[in-house]
Design a protein around this motif. Structure first.
Motif, short mmCIF file in Angstrom:
data_model
loop_
_atom_site.label_atom_id
_atom_site.label_comp_id
_atom_site.label_asym_id
_atom_site.label_seq_id
_atom_site.Cartn_x
_atom_site.Cartn_y
_atom_site.Cartn_z
N SER A 52 11.06 -46.43 -9.31
CA SER A 52 9.85 -46.46 -10.11
C SER A 52 9.92 -47.55 -11.17
N ASP A 53 8.75 -47.97 -11.64
CA ASP A 53 8.61 -48.84 -12.81
C ASP A 53 9.48 -50.09 -12.74
N THR A 242 13.72 -49.19 -12.61
CA THR A 242 14.64 -50.20 -12.11
C THR A 242 14.55 -51.49 -12.93
N ASN A 243 13.70 -51.51 -13.96
CA ASN A 243 13.54 -52.71 -14.78
C ASN A 243 14.76 -52.91 -15.67
N SER A 244 15.24 -54.14 -15.77
CA SER A 244 16.48 -54.42 -16.49
C SER A 244 16.28 -54.71 -17.98
N SER A 245 15.02 -54.88 -18.41
CA SER A 245 14.81 -55.22 -19.82
C SER A 245 13.99 -54.17 -20.57
N PRO A 251 19.11 -49.81 -15.66
CA PRO A 251 18.28 -49.72 -14.45
C PRO A 251 18.84 -48.68 -13.48
N ASN A 252 17.96 -47.85 -12.93
CA ASN A 252 18.44 -46.75 -12.09
C ASN A 252 17.38 -46.34 -11.08
N PHE A 253 17.82 -45.64 -10.07
CA PHE A 253 16.93 -45.04 -9.08
C PHE A 253 17.46 -43.64 -8.78
#
Length: 271
Positions: A52-53, A242-245, A251-253
């Protein structure tokens, strides 16, 4: 020998029953609240990746899809906010990444996917259907589009939901419909509109009256599990970003493991 008057004995008995009731209630909450966050030694029917996201963070979206292959997962569901602003270029990029993964990727739109894509039309042109029922290894997943935070769900989709929710095992959507008020307040479906809030309450009632086992949402950028206090055994999950910033976590799922007996396990995985 301890003796007491009838009134005193009745009071003691009443107090004991009250204590017993609350003790059992607390015990039940402790046992069931996190019951699906621990793996079970059972035969596995299937595994599905939930993401997501991503918000146009293509690097980590691709990393997530590559991770699916390491887990021998073929089916992925994205819970919306795939793009940051819903531009046609970003929607096309997302579609290309999904196709290049050679996985079965399903998705629902998030509110960000509507921003610059002319409403839902841009999403439909770029990624296809915005709601429907998908079947994975004999299990039915009802995908709901509740991405429009001001207009909510239209009449056509409502009719579809009412007609099909009785056949659903799990529900997938973007804006959560069940809130832990102590942590998130009213963040989720209906946050900005009284009318949409009413839709959320109606949808939650439909879910509670069905045999749906769990509802999965996104949007909050923070993984969590919530036991529905309106129906025992029903759980709500928020899938992390999953966005890194723009993220409250790394970030995760998540991986949804479903056992042959119908039980399931939700694992949160840091990328």
């Amino acid at each position: 020998v301890i003796s007491c008057g009838s009134a005193g004995c009745l009071f003691i008995l009443f107090a004991f029953l009250i204590i017993l009731f609350f003790a059992n209630n607390i015990k039940d909450r402790i046992v069931t609240r996190n019951s699906h966050l621990q793996p079970q030694s059972k035969a596995i029917l299937t595994k599905i990746m939930l993401i997501s996201d991503s918000e146009s963070d293509w690097e980590y979206l691709e990393k997530s899809l590559n991770e699916a292959k390491t887990y021998n997962i073929n089916n992925v569901i994205h819970l919306g906010d795939i793009t940051q602003l819903g531009t046609p270029d970003d929607l096309s990029k997302a579609k290309a990444i999904f196709e290049e993964s050679e996985l079965n990727v399903y998705s629902v739109p998030g509110d960000r996917d509507l921003w610059k894509s002319k409403g839902i039309e841009g999403y439909l042109g770029g990624l296809g259907s915005n709601y429907g029922m998908i079947n994975i290894d004999g299990l039915n997943f009802l995908l709901i589009d509740n991405s429009d935070e001001y207009e909510g769900i239209n009449d056509v989709q409502w009719q579809y939901i009412v007609q099909n929710i009785s056949n659903a095992d799990f529900v997938i959507l973007h804006n959560p419909i069940y809130f832990d008020l102590s942590l998130f307040g009213g963040k989720g479906m209906g946050e900005y509109s009284v009318e949409v809030k009413g839709q959320r309450e109606r949808l939650l009632s439909l879910v509670r009256e069905s045999n749906v086992k769990a509802v999965f949402g996104g949007d909050r950028h923070l993984f969590g599990e919530f036991a529905d206090e309106g129906r025992k055994g029903l759980f709500h999950y928020v899938i992390g970003s999953t966005n890194s910033s723009r993220n409250l976590q790394s970030p995760n799922f998540s991986i949804l493991t479903i056992y042959t007996d119908g039980d399931y396990y939700v694992e949160n995985v840091v990328i």
